[in-house]
Design a protein around this motif. Structure first.
Motif, short mmCIF file in Angstrom:
data_model
loop_
_atom_site.label_atom_id
_atom_site.label_comp_id
_atom_site.label_asym_id
_atom_site.label_seq_id
_atom_site.Cartn_x
_atom_site.Cartn_y
_atom_site.Cartn_z
N THR A 319 0.86 -1.17 0.00
CA THR A 319 0.00 0.00 0.00
C THR A 319 0.90 1.23 0.00
O THR A 319 1.67 1.42 0.94
CB THR A 319 -0.92 0.02 1.23
OG1 THR A 319 -1.78 -1.12 1.19
CG2 THR A 319 -1.78 1.28 1.24
N ILE A 320 0.82 2.02 -1.04
CA ILE A 320 1.67 3.20 -1.19
C ILE A 320 0.88 4.43 -0.79
O ILE A 320 -0.05 4.86 -1.51
CB ILE A 320 2.19 3.35 -2.64
CG1 ILE A 320 2.89 2.06 -3.09
CG2 ILE A 320 3.12 4.55 -2.74
CD1 ILE A 320 4.06 1.66 -2.24
N ARG A 321 1.21 4.97 0.36
CA ARG A 321 0.56 6.21 0.78
C ARG A 321 1.05 7.38 -0.06
O ARG A 321 0.28 8.26 -0.44
CB ARG A 321 0.82 6.47 2.27
CG ARG A 321 0.09 5.48 3.18
CD ARG A 321 0.28 5.86 4.64
NE ARG A 321 1.61 5.53 5.11
CZ ARG A 321 1.92 4.41 5.74
NH1 ARG A 321 0.98 3.48 5.95
NH2 ARG A 321 3.16 4.19 6.16
N GLU A 322 2.34 7.37 -0.36
CA GLU A 322 2.90 8.39 -1.23
C GLU A 322 4.23 7.92 -1.78
O GLU A 322 5.10 7.49 -1.04
CB GLU A 322 3.08 9.72 -0.50
CG GLU A 322 3.59 10.84 -1.39
CD GLU A 322 3.64 12.18 -0.67
OE1 GLU A 322 3.90 13.19 -1.36
OE2 GLU A 322 3.45 12.21 0.56
N ALA A 323 4.37 8.00 -3.10
CA ALA A 323 5.64 7.75 -3.78
C ALA A 323 5.83 8.88 -4.77
O ALA A 323 4.95 9.11 -5.62
CB ALA A 323 5.65 6.40 -4.47
N ARG A 324 6.94 9.58 -4.69
CA ARG A 324 7.12 10.71 -5.60
C ARG A 324 8.59 10.89 -5.92
O ARG A 324 9.48 10.49 -5.17
CB ARG A 324 6.55 11.99 -4.99
CG ARG A 324 7.32 12.53 -3.80
CD ARG A 324 6.84 13.91 -3.37
NE ARG A 324 7.66 14.45 -2.30
CZ ARG A 324 7.40 14.36 -1.01
NH1 ARG A 324 6.30 13.73 -0.63
NH2 ARG A 324 8.21 14.90 -0.10
N VAL A 325 8.82 11.51 -7.07
CA VAL A 325 10.15 11.93 -7.48
C VAL A 325 10.00 13.34 -8.05
O VAL A 325 9.13 13.59 -8.88
CB VAL A 325 10.76 10.96 -8.51
CG1 VAL A 325 9.85 10.74 -9.71
CG2 VAL A 325 12.14 11.45 -8.96
N ALA A 326 10.82 14.25 -7.56
CA ALA A 326 10.65 15.67 -7.92
C ALA A 326 11.33 16.00 -9.24
O ALA A 326 10.94 16.98 -9.89
CB ALA A 326 11.20 16.56 -6.81
N ASP A 327 12.31 15.21 -9.65
CA ASP A 327 13.03 15.54 -10.88
C ASP A 327 13.57 14.27 -11.50
O ASP A 327 14.57 13.72 -11.05
CB ASP A 327 14.17 16.52 -10.58
CG ASP A 327 14.89 16.98 -11.84
OD1 ASP A 327 14.51 16.55 -12.93
OD2 ASP A 327 15.83 17.78 -11.72
N LEU A 328 12.90 13.80 -12.55
CA LEU A 328 13.34 12.65 -13.32
C LEU A 328 13.27 13.03 -14.79
O LEU A 328 12.19 13.11 -15.38
CB LEU A 328 12.46 11.42 -13.05
CG LEU A 328 12.78 10.18 -13.87
CD1 LEU A 328 14.20 9.71 -13.62
CD2 LEU A 328 11.79 9.06 -13.57
N LEU A 329 14.43 13.34 -15.36
CA LEU A 329 14.50 13.81 -16.75
C LEU A 329 13.60 15.03 -16.96
O LEU A 329 12.91 15.17 -17.98
CB LEU A 329 14.11 12.69 -17.71
CG LEU A 329 15.01 11.45 -17.68
CD1 LEU A 329 14.47 10.38 -18.60
CD2 LEU A 329 16.44 11.81 -18.06
N GLY A 330 13.56 15.89 -15.95
CA GLY A 330 12.78 17.11 -16.05
C GLY A 330 11.32 16.97 -15.69
O GLY A 330 10.55 17.94 -15.78
N ALA A 331 10.90 15.78 -15.26
CA ALA A 331 9.49 15.55 -14.93
C ALA A 331 9.32 15.28 -13.45
O ALA A 331 10.23 14.76 -12.78
CB ALA A 331 8.96 14.37 -15.75
N ASP A 332 8.14 15.64 -12.93
CA ASP A 332 7.74 15.30 -11.57
C ASP A 332 6.70 14.20 -11.65
O ASP A 332 5.76 14.27 -12.46
CB ASP A 332 7.14 16.52 -10.86
CG ASP A 332 8.14 17.65 -10.71
OD1 ASP A 332 9.35 17.39 -10.89
OD2 ASP A 332 7.72 18.78 -10.44
N ALA A 333 6.84 13.17 -10.79
CA ALA A 333 5.90 12.05 -10.83
C ALA A 333 5.52 11.66 -9.42
O ALA A 333 6.31 11.79 -8.47
CB ALA A 333 6.52 10.85 -11.55
N ALA A 334 4.28 11.18 -9.26
CA ALA A 334 3.79 10.74 -7.95
C ALA A 334 2.78 9.61 -8.14
O ALA A 334 2.08 9.56 -9.16
CB ALA A 334 3.15 11.90 -7.19
#
Length: 360
Positions: A319-334
């Motif tokens: 169960t993922i309450r929050e998974a995020r990356v602020a900078d991956l090849l210029g993109a933000d993902a969550a």
């Protein structure tokens, strides 16, 4: 010396050389618990570790905690008082020498105080521990501090029986770990730990519920990690050679090639092909709560920054309450949601957000 019902002792022993391998092979027998300590099937609740936000979960557990069961058969005597100092200049264990082994402390009123426990281990490693052990009716309790350092962590792992040959030769070198330790009610916690492995630093807390099905809680902050540096090189040892110190690069390449570290024409070796891990089986073998932050991570020559993962793992599902990356090849993902059946047939049920910055 005996004074009424009270007993005292003073022990000071020193050995020049002790062959522990011989003692184990000649006289050891497997210890078993009496039948009355059989697993009952009750779950064990977790406790939050200090210095981190992870919690060793109790859901999905099978079996009582092991240490409370052992507590029925182990207790420090309350009417025995004294001090002890035991040392060995060298101790042969697992066919390697452990040097400057020493244990020093005292016992009083059922309280074992360990002032110094230490040794010089293989791989240029050192281990130090001190703390206090008591045996209340619930389970053994220990509170103390641990410190360990290694100038050749690979050699230490190999001595302990871990397989590290597939990791490039210039990694798993320097390691240091320091932490407060707490063992209480069947749970071992490393509080406010400080870890450095090669160039990576991490701080936080880890709790492990010592039951038949392990429960792990981890709250950790990592500065940066280069996962590429720990991958076996395919098609030769160029990665290891280029990143090795100047005095070792050429020789490292020569030695690894002679040992079969690379296959001709860029083909992966048999050892490299067998490196795969059954992640589904591994992640299904324990339960966990996790709260992990990573400043930067590099994989497949791609760097991601400001990663964060918060969630739980139960019976192979996450169960993922929050998974995020602020900078991956210029993109933000969550991502927030469920991951069911971790492995090749994993199913996702949640919300995925992606934001890409407009080109300048």
């Amino acid at each position: 010396m005996v004074l009424g019902d009270a007993k005292t002792f003073d022990v000071d022993l020193r050995a020049t050389r002790l062959n522990l391998d011989s003692l184990i092979s000649n006289g050891s027998q497997s210890a078993t618990l009496p039948q009355e300590t059989a697993v009952s099937g009750e779950a064990v609740e977790g406790v939050e570790p200090q210095g981190g936000q992870g919690v060793a979960g109790g859901q999905g557990a099978t079996g009582d905690a092991l240490l409370p069961r052992l507590a029925k058969h182990f207790a420090l005597p309350k009417k025995l008082t004294g001090r002890f100092k035991v040392a060995a200049d060298s101790l042969l264990y697992r066919e390697r020498l452990v040097r400057q082994v020493h244990v020093e402390g005292d016992l009083a009123e059922g309280r074992l105080s360990l002032a110094q426990v230490g040794a010089l281990l293989p791989g240029g490693s050192e281990f130090q521990l001190h703390g206090v052990l008591t045996t209340p009716k619930t389970a053994p309790r220990f509170e103390g501090q641990i410190e360990t350092t290694s100038n050749n962590f690979r050699a230490l792992l190999e001595w302990l029986g871990a397989e590290a040959s597939q990791v490039p030769a210039n990694r798993l070198r320097r390691m240091s770990f320091a932490s407060a330790l707490m063992l209480e009610k069947g749970q071992l916690t490393a509080q406010n730990f400080d870890l450095q492995l090669d160039l990576t630093k991490a701080t936080g807390g880890i709790a492990v519920a010592l039951r038949e099905r392990l429960g792990v809680g981890i709250g950790m902050v990592v500065d940066s990690i280069n996962l590429d540096a720990y991958q076996p090189s395919v098609g030769g040892t160029a990665t290891a050679a280029l990143s090795a110190p100047p005095s070792q690069g050429t020789e490292a390449t020569k030695n690894e090639t002679e040992a079969g570290g690379a296959a001709p024409d860029g083909e992966p070796t048999e050892a490299e092909a067998s490196l795969g891990v059954d992640w589904a089986a591994l992640l299904g073998s324990f339960d966990a709560n996790f709260d992990i932050s990573i400043g930067s991570a590099t994989l497949n020559r791609t760097q991601a920054k400001d990663l964060y993962l918060d969630g739980t793992l139960r019976a192979g599902d996450a169960t993922i309450r929050e998974a995020r990356v602020a900078d991956l090849l210029g993109a933000d993902a969550a991502y927030r949601g469920e991951l069911r059946g971790l492995g090749a047939d994993m199913l996702l049920d949640g919300r995925f957000d992606l934001a890409v910055a407009a080109p300048a």
